[in-house]
Scaffold this motif. Structure first.
Motif, PDB file in Angstrom:
ATOM      1  N   UNK A  13       0.800  -1.213   0.000  1.00 50.44           N
ATOM      2  CA  UNK A  13       0.000   0.000   0.000  1.00 50.44           C
ATOM      3  C   UNK A  13       0.843   1.279   0.000  1.00 50.44           C
ATOM      4  N   UNK A  14       2.104   1.184  -0.397  1.00 58.68           N
ATOM      5  CA  UNK A  14       2.896   2.395  -0.587  1.00 58.68           C
ATOM      6  C   UNK A  14       3.540   2.318  -1.965  1.00 58.68           C
ATOM      7  N   UNK A  15       3.782   3.488  -2.530  1.00 54.82           N
ATOM      8  CA  UNK A  15       4.377   3.547  -3.861  1.00 54.82           C
ATOM      9  C   UNK A  15       5.874   3.276  -3.768  1.00 54.82           C
ATOM     10  N   UNK A  16       6.359   2.349  -4.592  1.00 55.29           N
ATOM     11  CA  UNK A  16       7.782   2.028  -4.662  1.00 55.29           C
ATOM     12  C   UNK A  16       8.231   2.285  -6.104  1.00 55.29           C
ATOM     13  N   UNK A  17       9.182   3.213  -6.243  1.00 52.19           N
ATOM     14  CA  UNK A  17       9.723   3.546  -7.554  1.00 52.19           C
ATOM     15  C   UNK A  17      11.237   3.395  -7.479  1.00 52.19           C
ATOM     16  N   UNK A  18      11.816   2.694  -8.455  1.00 55.14           N
ATOM     17  CA  UNK A  18      13.250   2.426  -8.441  1.00 55.14           C
ATOM     18  C   UNK A  18      13.856   2.917  -9.748  1.00 55.14           C
ATOM     19  N   UNK A  19      15.018   3.581  -9.610  1.00 56.23           N
ATOM     20  CA  UNK A  19      15.768   4.038 -10.782  1.00 56.23           C
ATOM     21  C   UNK A  19      17.195   3.508 -10.691  1.00 56.23           C
ATOM     22  N   UNK A  31       1.099   0.581  -6.784  1.00 53.67           N
ATOM     23  CA  UNK A  31       0.718   1.877  -6.201  1.00 53.67           C
ATOM     24  C   UNK A  31       1.479   3.020  -6.878  1.00 53.67           C
ATOM     25  N   UNK A  32       2.739   2.829  -7.204  1.00 52.74           N
ATOM     26  CA  UNK A  32       3.514   3.849  -7.908  1.00 52.74           C
ATOM     27  C   UNK A  32       2.898   4.125  -9.280  1.00 52.74           C
ATOM     28  N   UNK A  33       2.520   3.075  -9.967  1.00 56.55           N
ATOM     29  CA  UNK A  33       1.904   3.231 -11.286  1.00 56.55           C
ATOM     30  C   UNK A  33       0.597   4.014 -11.185  1.00 56.55           C
ATOM     31  N   UNK A  34      -0.176   3.763 -10.125  1.00 55.58           N
ATOM     32  CA  UNK A  34      -1.426   4.506  -9.905  1.00 55.58           C
ATOM     33  C   UNK A  34      -1.129   5.964  -9.556  1.00 55.58           C
ATOM     34  N   UNK A  35      -0.149   6.166  -8.683  1.00 57.80           N
ATOM     35  CA  UNK A  35       0.208   7.515  -8.249  1.00 57.80           C
ATOM     36  C   UNK A  35       0.615   8.387  -9.430  1.00 57.80           C
ATOM     37  N   UNK A  36       1.354   7.814 -10.354  1.00 54.34           N
ATOM     38  CA  UNK A  36       1.865   8.577 -11.487  1.00 54.34           C
ATOM     39  C   UNK A  36       1.096   8.302 -12.780  1.00 54.34           C
ATOM     40  N   UNK A  37      -0.148   7.865 -12.644  1.00 55.91           N
ATOM     41  CA  UNK A  37      -0.972   7.537 -13.818  1.00 55.91           C
ATOM     42  C   UNK A  37      -1.123   8.722 -14.764  1.00 55.91           C
ATOM     43  N   UNK A  38      -1.303   9.923 -14.225  1.00 54.72           N
ATOM     44  CA  UNK A  38      -1.495  11.105 -15.070  1.00 54.72           C
ATOM     45  C   UNK A  38      -0.249  11.428 -15.899  1.00 54.72           C
TER      46      UNK A  38
END
Length: 115
Positions: A13-19, A31-38
């Motif tokens: 239930x938290x956004x995880x984004x890795x670079x 959740x990350x994909x949903x957060x940055x959907x726009x």
């Protein structure tokens, strides 16, 4: 990389984004994909973080990659309070391999304990 990430990480239930060390987004959980959907959601994988940040944020990103440190803060966005935790991640040789960002919704008033 995604095949090595357990299901719980993808569906937490938290956004995880890795670079990676070149700032290319290599992983986004659900959740990350949903957060940055726009901005494109999962299509952001393969894009560069620097394309989406202002100069101050870019400076922080460069520092984290150079020093291997962390950056943590809270924000309010769209009526939600969030804690953002950004940290370098390391390869098997201990070299900075990129960045990970955890973003989680937190209560407006949050207890703090000294243990």
């Amino acid at each position: 990389m995604e095949k090595h990430i357990p299901d719980w990480a993808f569906r937490t239930n938290c956004a995880v984004t890795v670079a990676d060390a070149d700032c290319n987004i290599i992983y986004m959980n659900e959740r990350s994909r949903q957060t940055f959907a726009a901005r494109g959601g999962a299509d952001l994988i393969g894009h560069n973080l620097m394309d989406y940040h202002n100069e101050n944020s870019k400076k922080i990103i460069r520092r984290l990659l150079a020093e291997g440190g962390t950056n943590a803060y809270t924000i309010e966005k769209e009526g939600l309070h969030k804690m953002i935790y950004q940290s370098a991640w390391f390869d098997a040789d201990g070299k900075v391999a990129g960045l990970v960002e955890l973003s989680m919704v937190i209560p407006r008033e949050m207890p703090h304990y000294v243990r």
